[in-house]
Design a protein around this motif. Sequence first.
Motif, mmCIF file in Angstrom:
data_model
loop_
_atom_site.group_PDB
_atom_site.id
_atom_site.type_symbol
_atom_site.label_atom_id
_atom_site.label_comp_id
_atom_site.label_asym_id
_atom_site.label_seq_id
_atom_site.Cartn_x
_atom_site.Cartn_y
_atom_site.Cartn_z
ATOM 1 N N ALA A 48 42.021 47.805 46.094
ATOM 2 C CA ALA A 48 42.797 48.334 47.217
ATOM 3 C C ALA A 48 43.121 47.231 48.225
ATOM 4 N N VAL A 49 42.135 46.341 48.476
ATOM 5 C CA VAL A 49 42.391 45.234 49.408
ATOM 6 C C VAL A 49 43.447 44.283 48.847
ATOM 7 N N VAL A 50 43.343 43.961 47.541
ATOM 8 C CA VAL A 50 44.325 43.077 46.916
ATOM 9 C C VAL A 50 45.710 43.708 46.944
ATOM 10 N N LYS A 51 45.762 45.013 46.686
ATOM 11 C CA LYS A 51 47.047 45.702 46.714
ATOM 12 C C LYS A 51 47.632 45.742 48.119
ATOM 13 N N PHE A 52 46.760 45.854 49.132
ATOM 14 C CA PHE A 52 47.245 45.908 50.511
ATOM 15 C C PHE A 52 47.921 44.599 50.904
ATOM 16 N N PHE A 53 47.299 43.461 50.523
ATOM 17 C CA PHE A 53 47.863 42.176 50.894
ATOM 18 C C PHE A 53 48.884 41.670 49.875
ATOM 19 N N GLY A 54 49.023 42.372 48.750
ATOM 20 C CA GLY A 54 50.001 41.956 47.758
ATOM 21 C C GLY A 54 51.382 42.441 48.117
ATOM 22 N N PRO A 55 52.363 42.024 47.331
ATOM 23 C CA PRO A 55 53.737 42.476 47.603
ATOM 24 C C PRO A 55 53.888 43.950 47.325
ATOM 25 N N SER A 56 54.645 44.614 48.184
ATOM 26 C CA SER A 56 54.880 46.038 48.012
ATOM 27 C C SER A 56 56.016 46.255 47.028
ATOM 28 N N GLY A 57 55.921 47.336 46.276
ATOM 29 C CA GLY A 57 56.948 47.621 45.287
ATOM 30 C C GLY A 57 56.408 48.573 44.250
ATOM 31 N N PRO A 58 57.242 48.956 43.298
ATOM 32 C CA PRO A 58 56.778 49.878 42.256
ATOM 33 C C PRO A 58 55.752 49.222 41.365
ATOM 34 N N ARG A 59 54.843 50.003 40.859
ATOM 35 C CA ARG A 59 53.785 49.508 39.985
ATOM 36 C C ARG A 59 54.388 49.071 38.661
ATOM 37 N N THR A 60 54.037 47.881 38.242
ATOM 38 C CA THR A 60 54.600 47.310 37.030
ATOM 39 C C THR A 60 53.857 47.811 35.804
ATOM 40 N N ALA A 61 54.478 47.550 34.657
ATOM 41 C CA ALA A 61 53.839 47.952 33.396
ATOM 42 C C ALA A 61 52.542 47.198 33.177
ATOM 43 N N GLU A 62 52.475 45.939 33.685
ATOM 44 C CA GLU A 62 51.246 45.165 33.542
ATOM 45 C C GLU A 62 50.100 45.815 34.297
ATOM 46 N N ASP A 63 50.388 46.303 35.536
ATOM 47 C CA ASP A 63 49.352 46.988 36.294
ATOM 48 C C ASP A 63 48.904 48.254 35.575
ATOM 49 N N GLN A 64 49.867 49.009 35.028
ATOM 50 C CA GLN A 64 49.511 50.238 34.334
ATOM 51 C C GLN A 64 48.652 49.949 33.111
ATOM 52 N N SER A 65 49.011 48.878 32.365
ATOM 53 C CA SER A 65 48.231 48.559 31.174
ATOM 54 C C SER A 65 46.837 48.114 31.540
ATOM 55 N N GLY A 66 46.699 47.404 32.660
ATOM 56 C CA GLY A 66 45.369 46.987 33.078
ATOM 57 C C GLY A 66 44.499 48.177 33.452
ATOM 58 N N ILE A 67 45.090 49.177 34.127
ATOM 59 C CA ILE A 67 44.323 50.353 34.518
ATOM 60 C C ILE A 67 43.939 51.170 33.289
ATOM 61 N N LEU A 68 44.872 51.305 32.378
ATOM 62 C CA LEU A 68 44.552 52.047 31.169
ATOM 63 C C LEU A 68 43.465 51.359 30.370
ATOM 64 N N GLY A 69 43.517 50.026 30.350
ATOM 65 C CA GLY A 69 42.482 49.310 29.616
ATOM 66 C C GLY A 69 41.113 49.530 30.222
ATOM 67 N N GLN A 70 41.004 49.556 31.535
ATOM 68 C CA GLN A 70 39.720 49.802 32.184
ATOM 69 C C GLN A 70 39.238 51.225 31.935
ATOM 70 N N ASP A 71 40.170 52.210 31.972
ATOM 71 C CA ASP A 71 39.774 53.590 31.709
ATOM 72 C C ASP A 71 39.278 53.754 30.277
ATOM 73 N N GLU A 72 39.990 53.150 29.347
ATOM 74 C CA GLU A 72 39.554 53.242 27.964
ATOM 75 C C GLU A 72 38.204 52.591 27.770
ATOM 76 N N LEU A 73 37.985 51.464 28.492
ATOM 77 C CA LEU A 73 36.694 50.783 28.390
ATOM 78 C C LEU A 73 35.578 51.672 28.923
ATOM 79 N N ALA A 74 35.821 52.352 30.037
ATOM 80 C CA ALA A 74 34.783 53.217 30.592
ATOM 81 C C ALA A 74 34.496 54.401 29.676
ATOM 82 N N LEU A 75 35.557 54.972 29.098
ATOM 83 C CA LEU A 75 35.345 56.117 28.219
ATOM 84 C C LEU A 75 34.648 55.717 26.935
ATOM 85 N N SER A 76 34.921 54.490 26.457
ATOM 86 C CA SER A 76 34.290 54.054 25.214
ATOM 87 C C SER A 76 32.816 53.809 25.376
ATOM 88 N N THR A 77 32.355 53.562 26.604
ATOM 89 C CA THR A 77 30.939 53.299 26.819
ATOM 90 C C THR A 77 30.148 54.543 27.132
#
Length: 307
Positions: free
Chosen positions: A264-293
């Motif tokens: 949230a802090v990184v996003k606050f100081f980062g550039p504002s704009g629509p969420r990119t596909a890279e951000d979405q893939s990173g979030i999905l990867g973390q969710d899949e990692l949590a569910l797999s464990t």
Amino acid sequence: MGALRPWARFPLLVVAHLLALGIGAAVLQALEGPPALRLQAKLRTELATFQAEYGACLPPGALEELLGTALAAQVRGVSSWGGGSEAGNWDLPSALLFTASILTTTGYGCMAPLSAGGKAFCVVYAALGLPASLALLAALRRCLLPLLSRPGAWVAAYWRPAPARAALLGAAGLGLLVAGAFVLLPALVLWGVQGDCSLLEAIYFCFSSLSTIGLGDLLPGHGRGLHPVLYHLGRLALLGYLLLGLLAMLLAVETFSELPQVRAVVKFFGPSGPRTAEDQSGILGQDELALSTLPSSAAAPEQTPTC
């Protein structure tokens, strides 16, 4: 700070960073300035006493020339003082430690190449070795991070805290594990073996090594005249400690960087704009990692079959 305009957030972060640098410099100047002046005055007093007592036996400027030569060699990691364990400055264990300090970017500064060929080789060796080391660390992180996240997933499945709190507890647990196993425990061993350093100095050395700061003012075995076998074993142990400790530190930093609060802090100081596909893939990867464990009991409930 939510009302702060996006174009003003990054300059605010830069100003805060510069302010932190200034505060750190001011604190260090206040803490380290007086001891440095006292040590300088003591050195001048002892030099004047030595010259007054033995000056008649020495040619003018001979002592200063000898001290200058010795200090210049000491800066390069070459010294004829101390025990015989440091007679070979470029023996195999010392050379291995030097290469490890290059590939881990620790750079203690206790040794430095003297020849032109050695300096050129260091440039080529670091240019090729650093990317390979980063690739190896990335591969090891990918293999070890799911294993280290399993205990946190089991605790989360049992206690069922909020996702953000579960991530924070897991990161705190990993941070405490790394601090205890790679900072406090090695510092206690160094404090007991070295003998001439305090526990604070040992912790300071371990943290500066694992954070790749590597100030080089304290190095185990330097100036103690250890037995050559113990000296070489200590160098090899420090080599393994650097490689394993740096991996553990990177895993801890990676875990903390994925916390919702940090994102949230990184996003606050980062550039504002629509969420990119890279951000979405990173979030999905973390969710899949949590569910797999998660254990099978914590899996998502089966959906009711449709008619």
